[in-house]
Design a protein around this motif. Structure first.
Motif, PDB file in Angstrom:
ATOM      1  N   THR A  91      54.883  30.664  46.140  1.00 38.61           N
ATOM      2  CA  THR A  91      56.345  30.663  46.080  1.00 38.61           C
ATOM      3  C   THR A  91      56.909  31.967  46.643  1.00 38.61           C
ATOM      4  N   ASP A  92      56.128  33.043  46.557  1.00 40.21           N
ATOM      5  CA  ASP A  92      56.617  34.332  47.060  1.00 40.21           C
ATOM      6  C   ASP A  92      56.417  34.433  48.568  1.00 40.21           C
ATOM      7  N   THR A  93      57.205  35.297  49.185  1.00 44.20           N
ATOM      8  CA  THR A  93      57.049  35.493  50.640  1.00 44.20           C
ATOM      9  C   THR A  93      55.678  36.108  50.944  1.00 44.20           C
ATOM     10  N   LYS A  94      55.238  37.012  50.063  1.00 45.64           N
ATOM     11  CA  LYS A  94      53.891  37.579  50.250  1.00 45.64           C
ATOM     12  C   LYS A  94      52.932  36.699  49.467  1.00 45.64           C
ATOM     13  N   ASN A  95      52.025  36.024  50.162  1.00 45.67           N
ATOM     14  CA  ASN A  95      51.182  35.054  49.451  1.00 45.67           C
ATOM     15  C   ASN A  95      50.000  35.719  48.729  1.00 45.67           C
ATOM     16  N   ASP A  96      49.312  34.928  47.932  1.00 45.89           N
ATOM     17  CA  ASP A  96      48.202  35.463  47.133  1.00 45.89           C
ATOM     18  C   ASP A  96      47.139  36.114  48.013  1.00 45.89           C
ATOM     19  N   LEU A  97      46.810  35.466  49.132  1.00 50.57           N
ATOM     20  CA  LEU A  97      45.769  36.024  49.996  1.00 50.57           C
ATOM     21  C   LEU A  97      46.196  37.385  50.543  1.00 50.57           C
ATOM     22  N   ALA A  98      47.479  37.510  50.878  1.00 54.42           N
ATOM     23  CA  ALA A  98      47.989  38.798  51.378  1.00 54.42           C
ATOM     24  C   ALA A  98      47.820  39.881  50.314  1.00 54.42           C
ATOM     25  N   LEU A  99      48.076  39.528  49.056  1.00 52.80           N
ATOM     26  CA  LEU A  99      47.916  40.503  47.968  1.00 52.80           C
ATOM     27  C   LEU A  99      46.452  40.887  47.784  1.00 52.80           C
ATOM     28  N   MET A 100      45.569  39.895  47.938  1.00 53.60           N
ATOM     29  CA  MET A 100      44.134  40.186  47.834  1.00 53.60           C
ATOM     30  C   MET A 100      43.693  41.137  48.951  1.00 53.60           C
ATOM     31  N   ILE A 101      44.201  40.892  50.151  1.00 59.49           N
ATOM     32  CA  ILE A 101      43.828  41.732  51.298  1.00 59.49           C
ATOM     33  C   ILE A 101      44.338  43.164  51.092  1.00 59.49           C
ATOM     34  N   GLU A 102      45.557  43.269  50.571  1.00 56.35           N
ATOM     35  CA  GLU A 102      46.125  44.595  50.290  1.00 56.35           C
ATOM     36  C   GLU A 102      45.251  45.345  49.296  1.00 56.35           C
ATOM     37  N   ARG A 103      44.867  44.633  48.255  1.00 58.32           N
ATOM     38  CA  ARG A 103      44.055  45.238  47.192  1.00 58.32           C
ATOM     39  C   ARG A 103      42.683  45.660  47.740  1.00 58.32           C
ATOM     40  N   PHE A 104      42.089  44.808  48.572  1.00 62.55           N
ATOM     41  CA  PHE A 104      40.792  45.122  49.179  1.00 62.55           C
ATOM     42  C   PHE A 104      40.932  46.371  50.052  1.00 62.55           C
ATOM     43  N   SER A 105      41.980  46.396  50.863  1.00 66.83           N
ATOM     44  CA  SER A 105      42.154  47.516  51.798  1.00 66.83           C
ATOM     45  C   SER A 105      42.347  48.835  51.051  1.00 66.83           C
ATOM     46  N   ALA A 106      43.014  48.762  49.900  1.00 65.18           N
ATOM     47  CA  ALA A 106      43.266  49.987  49.139  1.00 65.18           C
ATOM     48  C   ALA A 106      42.040  50.449  48.357  1.00 65.18           C
ATOM     49  N   SER A 107      41.208  49.499  47.893  1.00 63.50           N
ATOM     50  CA  SER A 107      40.148  49.867  46.944  1.00 63.50           C
ATOM     51  C   SER A 107      38.727  49.589  47.441  1.00 63.50           C
ATOM     52  N   GLN A 108      38.625  48.774  48.519  1.00 60.03           N
ATOM     53  CA  GLN A 108      37.318  48.298  49.018  1.00 60.03           C
ATOM     54  C   GLN A 108      36.610  47.378  48.029  1.00 60.03           C
ATOM     55  N   ALA A 109      37.303  46.985  46.965  1.00 56.57           N
ATOM     56  CA  ALA A 109      36.686  46.052  46.010  1.00 56.57           C
ATOM     57  C   ALA A 109      36.878  44.609  46.519  1.00 56.57           C
ATOM     58  N   SER A 110      35.785  43.863  46.585  1.00 59.63           N
ATOM     59  CA  SER A 110      35.873  42.454  47.012  1.00 59.63           C
ATOM     60  C   SER A 110      36.818  41.709  46.082  1.00 59.63           C
ATOM     61  N   GLN A 111      37.502  40.733  46.615  1.00 62.56           N
ATOM     62  CA  GLN A 111      38.488  39.977  45.829  1.00 62.56           C
ATOM     63  C   GLN A 111      38.126  38.496  45.831  1.00 62.56           C
ATOM     64  N   ILE A 112      38.053  37.920  44.654  1.00 63.92           N
ATOM     65  CA  ILE A 112      37.736  36.502  44.511  1.00 63.92           C
ATOM     66  C   ILE A 112      38.909  35.851  43.777  1.00 63.92           C
ATOM     67  N   MET A 113      39.579  34.902  44.415  1.00 61.62           N
ATOM     68  CA  MET A 113      40.751  34.289  43.778  1.00 61.62           C
ATOM     69  C   MET A 113      40.315  33.311  42.691  1.00 61.62           C
ATOM     70  N   VAL A 114      40.941  33.430  41.525  1.00 60.76           N
ATOM     71  CA  VAL A 114      40.595  32.534  40.409  1.00 60.76           C
ATOM     72  C   VAL A 114      41.857  31.950  39.775  1.00 60.76           C
TER      73      VAL A 114
END
Ligand code: G1P
Length: 291
Positions: A137-160
């Motif tokens: 529903t948001d303009t920034k989608n879940d995958l975009a948020l996961m990518i942002e988080r990965f880029s900032a922390s290098q922690a792999s992201q698994i959507m659940v």
């Protein structure tokens, strides 16, 4: 930044027979476009620039859909059907490339991802499973948020997302100390593929969106067959977690499992009523049926 996404589309779609007998399940239309287009658009909206299809000889129509069709374009141009011409030539923005590799044998999701190794090279990447549509529903989608988080922390992201306890045996299930809030990530203590009901570490299921480091390819090469006698991506993630931080990202959007018939019907209803041109009429039609 993550610019490459692997879409494993080689599966034969037995859950969607008979429709999937002669057309790929990914090409079944949800309202007015094939299901795969929604998944590709989700990736593009998250900043992905290269779509890597891991495909099968029976599925060339997926590649054709994302390619130009000179004959059709010329005909539409001659007939001055410019709206339709625009529609078919602008399926993807021009900076997006779609490449494909074959998965020669159905050895599992982990194997499918490994088939893209040479295209991914040393780049970190996303994986999107094509059966699941994610409606954000948001303009920034879940995958975009996961990518942002990965880029900032290098922690792999698994959507659940949470699933009813009796359905845990259909999914990868994660082990976390505390379930994260929607739109948040938390460190994962473990992950297991399709645990028997009553044995699962939580009810948080793997949705089919992953942001992973390039090195997972080496782990996949060493991953033996697991659940269902297949090479599982889940097992390689479990190995990765022993040395690297892997996080579960709890999604905000809503999922539709278009690999199942009822999930597909739900998707048609939801995307139908939300369609910019057809939505109002379609909604009225549904209300009429309910009388
Ligand atoms: C795959 C994954 C599983 C995940 C599921 C999501 O399973 O292996 O971990 O939960 O997709 O749809 P499959 O549905 O291919 O059996």
């Amino acid at each position: 930044m993550i610019k490459k996404a692997i879409l494993p589309v080689a599966g034969l779609g037995t859950r969607f027979l008979p429709a999937s007998k002669s057309i790929p399940k990914e090409m079944v239309t949800v309202v007015d476009r094939p299901a795969i287009e929604y998944v590709v658009r989700e990736a593009v909206a998250a900043g992905i620039e290269q779509i890597i299809l891991v495909t099968h000889s029976s599925k060339v129509s997926i590649e054709n859909y994302f390619d130009r069709n000179f004959e059709l374009e010329t005909t539409l141009e001659q007939k001055k059907k410019f709206d339709l011409l625009k529609e078919i030539t602008e399926i993807l923005p021009p900076h997006i490339s779609v490449v494909s590799v074959r998965q020669p044998q159905p050895l599992g999701l982990g194997h499918a991802v490994l088939c893209a190794k040479s295209v991914v090279g040393n780049n970190d990447f996303a994986v999107l499973l094509p059966d699941v549509l994610v409606k954000d529903t948001d303009t920034k989608n879940d995958l975009a948020l996961m990518i942002e988080r990965f880029s900032a922390s290098q922690a792999s992201q698994i959507m659940v997302e949470a699933v009813p306890d009796h359905l845990v045996d259909q999914y990868g299930i994660v082990d976390v100390e505390q379930s994260p809030a929607e739109g948040q990530s938390t460190v994962m203590q473990g992950i297991v593929e399709k645990p028997a009901v009553g044995t699962a570490p939580s009810n948080l299921s793997v949705v089919g969106r992953y942001v992973l480091p390039a090195k997972i390819m080496q782990l996949l090469e060493q991953t033996p067959k697991g659940a269902g006698n297949e090479i599982q991506l889940t097992d390689a993630i479990a190995t990765l977690r022993k040395t690297d931080v892997v996080e579960a990202y709890r999604m905000k959007g809503r999922t539709f499992d278009c690999g199942s018939k009822i999930g597909y019907l739900k998707a048609v209803l939801h995307y139908g009523v939300g369609h910019p041109k057809l939505g109002a009429e379609f909604k009225a039609l549904i209300q009429e049926l309910e009388l």
